[in-house]
Design a protein around this motif. Structure first.
Motif, PDB file in Angstrom:
ATOM      1  N   LEU A  25      20.582  -1.530  18.530  1.00 50.15           N
ATOM      2  CA  LEU A  25      21.098  -2.109  19.771  1.00 50.15           C
ATOM      3  C   LEU A  25      20.018  -2.779  20.618  1.00 50.15           C
ATOM      4  CD1 LEU A  25      23.506   0.723  20.926  1.00 50.15           C
ATOM      5  CD2 LEU A  25      24.135  -1.537  20.066  1.00 50.15           C
ATOM      6  N   GLU A  26      18.761  -2.495  20.336  1.00 45.09           N
ATOM      7  CA  GLU A  26      17.680  -2.997  21.182  1.00 45.09           C
ATOM      8  C   GLU A  26      17.694  -4.523  21.378  1.00 45.09           C
ATOM      9  OE1 GLU A  26      12.946  -2.253  21.904  1.00 45.09           O
ATOM     10  OE2 GLU A  26      13.746  -1.926  19.908  1.00 45.09           O
ATOM     11  N   PRO A  27      17.871  -5.330  20.326  1.00 46.19           N
ATOM     12  CA  PRO A  27      17.908  -6.779  20.557  1.00 46.19           C
ATOM     13  C   PRO A  27      19.028  -7.210  21.517  1.00 46.19           C
ATOM     14  CG  PRO A  27      17.616  -6.321  18.224  1.00 46.19           C
ATOM     15  CD  PRO A  27      17.911  -5.007  18.891  1.00 46.19           C
ATOM     16  N   ALA A  28      20.170  -6.562  21.428  1.00 47.11           N
ATOM     17  CA  ALA A  28      21.279  -6.886  22.335  1.00 47.11           C
ATOM     18  C   ALA A  28      20.923  -6.511  23.774  1.00 47.11           C
ATOM     19  CB  ALA A  28      22.549  -6.175  21.894  1.00 47.11           C
ATOM     20  N   LEU A  29      20.230  -5.392  23.949  1.00 45.55           N
ATOM     21  CA  LEU A  29      19.801  -4.994  25.284  1.00 45.55           C
ATOM     22  C   LEU A  29      18.826  -6.013  25.873  1.00 45.55           C
ATOM     23  CD1 LEU A  29      19.290  -1.196  24.610  1.00 45.55           C
ATOM     24  CD2 LEU A  29      21.023  -2.208  26.112  1.00 45.55           C
ATOM     25  N   ARG A  30      17.884  -6.482  25.057  1.00 46.67           N
ATOM     26  CA  ARG A  30      16.912  -7.466  25.546  1.00 46.67           C
ATOM     27  C   ARG A  30      17.601  -8.797  25.875  1.00 46.67           C
ATOM     28  NH1 ARG A  30      14.976  -3.136  25.217  1.00 46.67           N
ATOM     29  NH2 ARG A  30      15.933  -3.321  27.260  1.00 46.67           N
ATOM     30  N   ARG A  31      18.596  -9.189  25.066  1.00 52.69           N
ATOM     31  CA  ARG A  31      19.334 -10.425  25.363  1.00 52.69           C
ATOM     32  C   ARG A  31      20.083 -10.306  26.677  1.00 52.69           C
ATOM     33  NH1 ARG A  31      20.446 -10.196  19.918  1.00 52.69           N
ATOM     34  NH2 ARG A  31      22.545  -9.403  20.275  1.00 52.69           N
ATOM     35  N   SER A  32      20.590  -9.119  26.965  1.00 52.25           N
ATOM     36  CA  SER A  32      21.342  -8.934  28.205  1.00 52.25           C
ATOM     37  C   SER A  32      20.452  -9.075  29.433  1.00 52.25           C
ATOM     38  CB  SER A  32      22.047  -7.582  28.211  1.00 52.25           C
ATOM     39  OG  SER A  32      21.116  -6.534  28.331  1.00 52.25           O
ATOM     40  N   GLU A  33      19.134  -8.936  29.230  1.00 54.08           N
ATOM     41  CA  GLU A  33      18.209  -9.092  30.351  1.00 54.08           C
ATOM     42  C   GLU A  33      17.881 -10.551  30.649  1.00 54.08           C
ATOM     43  OE1 GLU A  33      15.607  -5.035  29.942  1.00 54.08           O
ATOM     44  OE2 GLU A  33      15.120  -6.706  28.635  1.00 54.08           O
TER      45      GLU A  33
END
Length: 93
Positions: A25-33
């Motif tokens: 999930l980490e890449p999705a979290l970074r994209r949300s930022e």
């Protein structure tokens, strides 16, 4: 308000049952930022209580600076100032 940053405060009290899922999930979290079309950024603050694992919270926040470890539930209120400090860091107030 698009002129203010978005802030998500996440309260965590357990170790994840799947570290690999969290890493996934980490890449999705970074994209949300990243900036939304409206110009708003999203910032994560993680508050760890009880059995929370700091390394896992770092994956969620993307930065160790945005983690507050409260220890036990009975100490959670003692961490409010630390959370407010993080909010001030994000908002510039």
């Amino acid at each position: 308000r698009t002129d203010k940053p978005g802030i998500a405060i996440i309260l965590v009290s357990q170790k994840t049952d799947s570290f690999q899922s969290l890493k996934f999930l980490e890449p999705a979290l970074r994209r949300s930022e990243q900036k939304y079309p409206q110009g708003k950024n999203l910032n994560f603050i993680a508050v760890g209580v009880d059995k929370a694992v700091k390394d896992e919270l770092k994956i969620v926040t993307g930065s160790e600076d945005m983690i507050v470890m409260a220890g036990e539930w009975k100490n959670l209120a003692d961490s409010v100032d630390d959370v407010l400090e993080k909010l001030c860091d994000i908002t510039g107030f």
